[in-house]
Design an enzyme around this catalytic site. Structure first.
Site, short mmCIF file in Angstrom:
data_model
loop_
_atom_site.label_atom_id
_atom_site.label_comp_id
_atom_site.label_asym_id
_atom_site.label_seq_id
_atom_site.Cartn_x
_atom_site.Cartn_y
_atom_site.Cartn_z
N LYS A 252 0.84 -1.20 0.00
CA LYS A 252 0.00 0.00 0.00
C LYS A 252 0.87 1.26 0.00
O LYS A 252 0.68 2.17 -0.82
CB LYS A 252 -0.92 0.00 1.22
N ASP A 270 -6.42 0.96 1.05
CA ASP A 270 -6.50 1.29 2.46
C ASP A 270 -7.88 0.86 2.98
O ASP A 270 -8.64 0.18 2.29
CB ASP A 270 -6.25 2.78 2.69
#
Length: 384
Positions: A252, A270
């Site tokens: 991420k 997320d």
């Protein structure tokens, strides 16, 4: 009379016409000349008429195609050809035996392979939506969000790749607003990887305390700064495989850096992204890596970075975790989860956040496009 005629015909078939004429003369002597002459004429005519039939029967008995003689001759003559014929007949059923086996196996394979494809389709699209329809709906949602958030951007303040990777690591378990209010003091004191790598951990912890989990985050940012100095000459690498080797940096964080600091497409999965793509039935996966792969397959690679911004912005402003503002959602007609939140338009407006509610955003120094669209900069840490 009928019995006599049948016996006469039977004698005709074996001895011919002479024996029948003699029998007629003998019968004529006992009954008289007139009756004898009449009887003599009648059988002779009938015998003459039935001679061809007797000849045909005799010929039929001599021919091999007749049914009765064929049955008698077959067991009588045990010639080699007959033995071969009988062996061929006995072996014929054995040769035909594999045929039914193949017919049984073929349908099993066909039936096993036919339901495989629809089974996956049903699992991936519980509402019966086809793959093509899913792609079209997902891309339309992205287009709609692009019109709602034309100024969407990363909501972390940064001036270079180093500041972005540090800020992204610090954003775990807290808001981007809190990170943006904390990093100015951190970068003012440690502007380069070399400076942060040589920093006193206790001093860094004190600066990062407002972000939560400050001890673990201090260890991560000092560790990644040392790795940048020792392995990459103090520069943030622009490759995914290099970024994920840094302490505290996962996929991420790596995609945030690649997409926003290097212009290389990536999907940022997320908490907001995970929540919304499942609500929209883009995927049922829960693992971030699997979500990334499933959603990435719905869009061209060049759309990945902006898609991440659109989805995350929508999750922060309208489609909240607990109380989504369904009545104020611009993509409500495309959302399978419509109705999970407040559907009354007036009540839904009160649930909007940031610039949608006339409030400040998360960045202290947002892009000019955001300000031009009516957005407001966030206040610094400690300000009213």
């Amino acid at each position: 009379m009928s019995a006599e005629r049948d016996s006469a015909v039977g004698e005709q078939g074996s001895d011919g016409g002479r024996k029948t004429a003699g029998a007629a003369r003998t019968a004529a002597a006992g009954t008289g000349a007139s009756a004898a002459s009449a009887k003599k004429a009648a059988p002779s005519k009938k015998a003459a008429a039935r001679k061809p039939a007797a000849a045909k029967k005799a010929a039929a008995e001599k021919t091999p195609g007749a049914t009765k003689p064929a049955a008698k001759k077959a067991p009588a003559k045990k010639t080699p050809s007959a033995k071969k014929a009988s062996s061929a007949k006995s072996s014929a059923p054995l040769r035909k035996a594999p045929a039914p086996r193949k017919q049984v196996v073929a349908p099993k394979k066909a039936t096993a392979s036919v339901p495989a494809a629809p089974a996956k389709t049903v699992a991936a699209h519980p509402q019966g939506e086809s793959r093509t329809a899913l792609v079209r709906r997902a891309r339309r949602i992205n287009r709609e969000l692009a019109e709602v958030y034309p100024y969407a951007h990363p909501e972390l303040d940064f001036e270079n790749p180093f500041q972005l990777v540090v800020a992204t690591v610090l954003s775990a378990q807290t808001t981007d607003l809190r990170v943006n209010q904390t990093t100015p003091a951190l970068f003012a004191k440690y502007p380069t990887p070399e400076d942060l790598a040589a920093a006193n951990p206790e001093e860094v912890e004190e600066i990062l305390r407002p972000t939560g989990f400050f001890r673990a985050k201090t260890k991560s940012v000092i560790g990644l700064s040392k790795a940048l100095v020792e392995q990459f000459g103090g520069e943030v690498p622009g490759r995914l495989e290099d970024l994920v080797k840094l302490p505290g940096v996962g996929r991420k964080t790596a995609f945030v850096v690649l997409g926003n600091a290097f212009g290389r497409p990536g999907i940022t999965v997320d908490t907001h992204f995970q929540r919304l793509v499942r609500r929209w039935k883009w995927t049922d996966e829960t693992d971030p890596d699997k979500i990334e792969a499933a959603v990435g397959a719905l869009f061209p690679k060049s759309h990945w970075t902006d898609l991440s911004h659109h989805v995350i912005w929508h999750g922060r402003r309208i489609c909240h975790a607990r109380k989504p503002a369904c009545g104020a959602c611009p993509i409500a007609p495309l959302c399978p989860a419509y109705g999970e939140g407040e559907t009354d338009p007036e009540k839904a407006k009160k649930l909007l956040k940031y610039e949608k509610a006339g409030q400040p955003g998360q960045r202290l120094k947002p892009p000019q496009a955001y300000l031009d669209a009516g957005g407001r900069a966030a206040p610094p840490l400690g300000a009213g």
